[in-house]
Design an enzyme around this catalytic site. Structure first.
Site, PDB file in Angstrom:
ATOM      1  N   TYR A  62       0.950  -1.209  -0.060  1.00 13.57           N
ATOM      2  CA  TYR A  62       0.086  -0.144  -0.070  1.00 13.57           C
ATOM      3  C   TYR A  62       0.842   1.239  -0.066  1.00 13.57           C
ATOM      4  O   TYR A  62       0.200   2.402  -0.433  1.00 13.57           O
ATOM      5  CB  TYR A  62      -0.931   0.028   1.247  1.00 13.57           C
ATOM      6  CG  TYR A  62      -2.070  -0.915   1.120  1.00 13.57           C
ATOM      7  CD1 TYR A  62      -3.499  -0.558   0.525  1.00 13.57           C
ATOM      8  CD2 TYR A  62      -1.940  -2.304   1.499  1.00 13.57           C
ATOM      9  CE1 TYR A  62      -4.308  -1.469   0.343  1.00 13.57           C
ATOM     10  CE2 TYR A  62      -3.137  -3.183   1.357  1.00 13.57           C
ATOM     11  CZ  TYR A  62      -4.316  -2.763   0.815  1.00 13.57           C
ATOM     12  OH  TYR A  62      -5.282  -3.689   0.604  1.00 13.57           O
ATOM     13  N   LYS A  71       6.231   9.494  13.673  1.00 14.13           N
ATOM     14  CA  LYS A  71       5.154   8.656  12.977  1.00 14.13           C
ATOM     15  C   LYS A  71       4.390   8.050  13.898  1.00 14.13           C
ATOM     16  O   LYS A  71       3.142   7.930  13.798  1.00 14.13           O
ATOM     17  CB  LYS A  71       5.981   7.640  12.124  1.00 14.13           C
ATOM     18  CG  LYS A  71       5.207   6.503  11.556  1.00 14.13           C
ATOM     19  CD  LYS A  71       4.418   7.134  10.344  1.00 14.13           C
ATOM     20  CE  LYS A  71       3.010   6.224  10.166  1.00 14.13           C
ATOM     21  NZ  LYS A  71       2.377   6.658   8.957  1.00 14.13           N
ATOM     22  N   LYS A  88     -22.084   3.348  12.744  1.00 16.97           N
ATOM     23  CA  LYS A  88     -21.461   4.498  12.091  1.00 16.97           C
ATOM     24  C   LYS A  88     -22.548   5.762  11.847  1.00 16.97           C
ATOM     25  O   LYS A  88     -22.111   6.713  11.354  1.00 16.97           O
ATOM     26  CB  LYS A  88     -21.043   4.142  10.599  1.00 16.97           C
ATOM     27  CG  LYS A  88     -19.792   3.153  10.493  1.00 16.97           C
ATOM     28  CD  LYS A  88     -18.610   3.663  11.495  1.00 16.97           C
ATOM     29  CE  LYS A  88     -17.875   4.840  10.795  1.00 16.97           C
ATOM     30  NZ  LYS A  88     -16.789   5.293  11.507  1.00 16.97           N
ATOM     31  N   HIS A 148     -18.495  24.078  19.268  1.00 16.02           N
ATOM     32  CA  HIS A 148     -17.389  24.826  20.160  1.00 16.02           C
ATOM     33  C   HIS A 148     -16.269  25.023  19.313  1.00 16.02           C
ATOM     34  O   HIS A 148     -15.907  24.136  18.680  1.00 16.02           O
ATOM     35  CB  HIS A 148     -17.191  24.214  21.377  1.00 16.02           C
ATOM     36  CG  HIS A 148     -16.454  24.946  22.208  1.00 16.02           C
ATOM     37  ND1 HIS A 148     -14.962  25.224  22.046  1.00 16.02           N
ATOM     38  CD2 HIS A 148     -16.842  25.476  23.506  1.00 16.02           C
ATOM     39  CE1 HIS A 148     -14.581  25.852  23.095  1.00 16.02           C
ATOM     40  NE2 HIS A 148     -15.578  25.992  23.910  1.00 16.02           N
ATOM     41  N   CYS A 205      -2.210   0.727  10.692  1.00 14.23           N
ATOM     42  CA  CYS A 205      -1.687   1.669  11.326  1.00 14.23           C
ATOM     43  C   CYS A 205      -1.979   2.128  12.534  1.00 14.23           C
ATOM     44  O   CYS A 205      -1.380   1.968  13.533  1.00 14.23           O
ATOM     45  CB  CYS A 205      -1.581   2.906  10.449  1.00 14.23           C
ATOM     46  SG  CYS A 205      -1.212   2.572   8.527  1.00 14.23           S
TER      47      CYS A 205
HETATM   48  N1  SAJ Z   1     -11.806   5.868  12.598  1.00 16.13           N
HETATM   49  C1  SAJ Z   1     -12.930   5.913  13.271  1.00 16.13           C
HETATM   50  N2  SAJ Z   1     -13.388   7.230  13.566  1.00 16.13           N
HETATM   51  C2  SAJ Z   1     -12.767   8.447  12.897  1.00 16.13           C
HETATM   52  C3  SAJ Z   1     -11.712   8.116  12.133  1.00 16.13           C
HETATM   53  C4  SAJ Z   1     -11.314   6.847  11.940  1.00 16.13           C
HETATM   54  O1  SAJ Z   1     -13.449   5.031  13.918  1.00 16.13           O
HETATM   55  O2  SAJ Z   1     -13.197   9.611  13.275  1.00 16.13           O
HETATM   56  C5  SAJ Z   1     -11.340   4.735  12.180  1.00 16.13           C
HETATM   57  C6  SAJ Z   1     -11.475   4.138  10.857  1.00 16.13           C
HETATM   58  O3  SAJ Z   1     -12.708   3.632  10.547  1.00 16.13           O
HETATM   59  C7  SAJ Z   1     -10.498   2.795  10.519  1.00 16.13           C
HETATM   60  C8  SAJ Z   1      -9.402   3.646  11.485  1.00 16.13           C
HETATM   61  O4  SAJ Z   1      -9.976   4.399  12.424  1.00 16.13           O
HETATM   62  O5  SAJ Z   1     -10.871   1.644  11.099  1.00 16.13           O
HETATM   63  C9  SAJ Z   1      -8.249   4.275  11.018  1.00 16.13           C
HETATM   64  O6  SAJ Z   1      -8.630   5.222   9.923  1.00 16.13           O
HETATM   65  P1  SAJ Z   1      -8.050   6.411   9.510  1.00 16.13           P
HETATM   66  O7  SAJ Z   1      -8.798   6.869   8.576  1.00 16.13           O
HETATM   67  O8  SAJ Z   1      -7.946   7.190  10.888  1.00 16.13           O
HETATM   68  O9  SAJ Z   1      -6.410   6.041   9.297  1.00 16.13           O
HETATM   69  P2  SAJ Z   1      -5.655   5.227   8.268  1.00 16.13           P
HETATM   70  O10 SAJ Z   1      -5.283   3.738   9.304  1.00 16.13           O
HETATM   71  O11 SAJ Z   1      -6.395   4.818   6.928  1.00 16.13           O
HETATM   72  O12 SAJ Z   1      -4.271   5.831   8.039  1.00 16.13           O
HETATM   73  C10 SAJ Z   1      -3.713   6.613   9.192  1.00 16.13           C
HETATM   74  C11 SAJ Z   1      -3.391   7.903   8.829  1.00 16.13           C
HETATM   75  N3  SAJ Z   1      -2.893   8.788  10.053  1.00 16.13           N
HETATM   76  C12 SAJ Z   1      -3.623   9.708  10.601  1.00 16.13           C
HETATM   77  O13 SAJ Z   1      -4.356  10.183  10.197  1.00 16.13           O
HETATM   78  C13 SAJ Z   1      -2.714  10.412  11.873  1.00 16.13           C
HETATM   79  C14 SAJ Z   1      -2.290   8.231   7.606  1.00 16.13           C
HETATM   80  O14 SAJ Z   1      -2.205   9.525   7.551  1.00 16.13           O
HETATM   81  C15 SAJ Z   1      -1.254   7.420   7.872  1.00 16.13           C
HETATM   82  O15 SAJ Z   1      -0.269   7.432   6.904  1.00 16.13           O
HETATM   83  C16 SAJ Z   1      -1.719   6.168   8.023  1.00 16.13           C
HETATM   84  O16 SAJ Z   1      -2.368   5.806   9.180  1.00 16.13           O
HETATM   85  C17 SAJ Z   1      -0.366   4.966   8.301  1.00 16.13           C
HETATM   86  O17 SAJ Z   1       0.045   4.473   7.151  1.00 16.13           O
HETATM   87  O18 SAJ Z   1       0.175   5.013   9.333  1.00 16.13           O
END
Ligand code: SAJ
Length: 420
Positions: A13, A212, A416, A250, A266
């Protein structure tokens, strides 16, 4: 600093889009992967993952001769390592893929080469990588031995791209560059500047490694807050999505969204790297992981409660009941099932063995092996028409497109908030 040939180990990825980005700038790129099938797919100009706009870039690069894949490292001017760093039992990071990738490229290194680790790694891994290389190549001088005058330049440069938007974020996001020396950082910046529109922000390797881990832990802790709120709200009879929408009005509050848990390779993994190295100090980070990891079991308890209502209020026997799980992937509109809480919930439901378990997953054509015997993949239309209980697990665009008013089921568990 001319990089004629760039090698990328790990065509997943992160590695594949990164290799494609360099190749699209007309650099000769060699992609290395241990999986022959992946190598063959790429060499035919196709890709083995779902990521918008990636296939076109790969196809063009392969056709124009800028990108080829192979299983064995060959000489290059810059080597990027983007292999998985999962964890083992007790959430201890498994660095064996990084080590194997490092040792594989050691024999082809030459004076002046740049080695970059991109894989998410515990603090100190880049120094460890440099030690592995130094042991394998005593004929070359490394930064930890001679500082600025090294023959090999080594840096840690984490990726921060969001799956589903990789081809944009890869180019636009700022990039943290953690060289073992300033000369290492300068080389790494020059490499990424071949395609980067964001800024290269320079630091040392240990800070870059921690940066990271910090970014993803920050998000995990914030999602845990939303998930904890969802438990409390269910108890208090409050709509958590309405609550968050109001609180976010807020000016200094920005709560994330609850869901069935946290998945992906991640955010569900990286915070454990901090906990493993700092077991006493990382209390909040550990608790956030535990809150998010326990959410699928809470969802299952909700499902069991709704099913009990359904059986009490209908003429159905438990064996006749159909539960449809909507979504399996770890987040919307991707095909990635890694560490997916939706998959975990669906599995828990299927193994609970009450009636039939159906799965609707528009991004996956076959059920994962561990589910295949216990569940059945069906279309969204079929589930909406025939299922008794609906469990919304992923907010895919196809599900959001359904007007909640048209959903006739009385028993819905919506993790969701799609059909509120
Ligand atoms: N999720 C929630 N609620 C939210 C946001 C996300 O439950 O409000 C869940 C998602 O459904 C999912 C998980 O969190 O199961 C992770 O999803 P995500 O969209 O937050 O992140 P990833 O894993 O797709 O990508 C993250 C990102 N990191 C951050 O936003 C800090 C991305 O920028 C990184 O490059 C990536 O991890 C990585 O490769 O480390």
């Amino acid at each position: 600093m001319i990089f004629e040939t760039i090698s990328v180990t790990g065509l997943g990825y992160i590695g594949l889009p990164t290799a494609a980005a360099f190749a699209s700038r007309k650099k000769s790129v060699i992609g290395i992967d241990i999986n022959q099938q992946v190598v063959d797919t790429i060499n035919r100009g196709h890709i083995h993952i779902v990521e918008p706009d990636l296939e076109q870039v790969v196809q063009t690069a392969v056709e124009q001769g800028y990108f080829r894949a192979t299983t064995q490292p060959v000489a290059a001017d810059a080597f990027l390592i983007a292999v998985p760093t999962p964890f083992m039992d007790e959430h201890v990071p498994d660095m064996s893929f990084v080590r194997a990738a490092t040792m594989a490229l050691a024999p082809v290194l030459k004076k002046g080469d740049l080695v970059i680790l991109e894989s998410t790694s515990p603090v100190g891994t880049t120094e460890q990588l440099a030690e592995w290389l130094a042991a394998a190549r005593p004929d070359l001088r490394f930064p930890q031995q001679v500082g600025e005058h090294s023959d090999i330049y080594i840096a840690y440069c984490p990726e921060r791209v969001l799956p589903g938007n990789v081809m944009v974020e890869l180019i636009k996001n700022d990039r943290v560059i953690g060289g073992m020396t300033p000369a290492c950082s300068a080389r790494a910046c020059a490499l990424y500047n071949l395609f980067l529109e964001g800024e290269c922000v320079v630091t040392d390797a240990r800070t870059a490694e921690m940066c990271k881990l910090t970014e993803n832990s920050f998000r995990d802790v914030n999602i845990a807050f939303a998930n904890e709120l969802s438990l409390i709200c269910a108890e208090q009879g409050i709509d958590v999505w309405e609550l968050i929408r109001l609180a976010n009005r807020h000016p200094r509050v920005n709560i994330l969204q609850p869901g069935p848990g946290v998945g992906g390779h991640c955010i569900a993994v990286d915070p454990w790297f901090i906990v493993a190295q700092n077991p006493i100090l990382a209390r909040l980070i550990r608790t956030a992981r535990e809150v998010n990891d326990s959410k699928p079991h809470w969802v299952l308890r909700q499902v069991k409660a709704r099913v009990a209502d359904c059986l009490a209020e209908s003429n159905l026997r438990a064996s006749e009941l159909t539960i449809a799980c909507l979504g399996l992937t770890f987040k919307p509109d991707i095909d990635d099932l890694r560490e997916s809480p939706a998959l975990e919930v669906a599995q828990l439901i299927a193994h609970w063995n009450v009636g039939a378990t159906w799965v609707v997953e528009p991004n996956v054509h076959t059920l994962p092996r561990e589910m295949a015997a216990k569940a059945q993949l069906v279309s969204l239309e079929h589930a909406l028409q025939q299922a008794d209980v609906l469990v919304m697990l992923v907010d895919h665009k196809q599900f959001k497109a359904v007007n909640g008013v048209q959903v006739t089921q009385r028993w819905i568990i919506d993790t969701k908030g799609v059909w509120r």
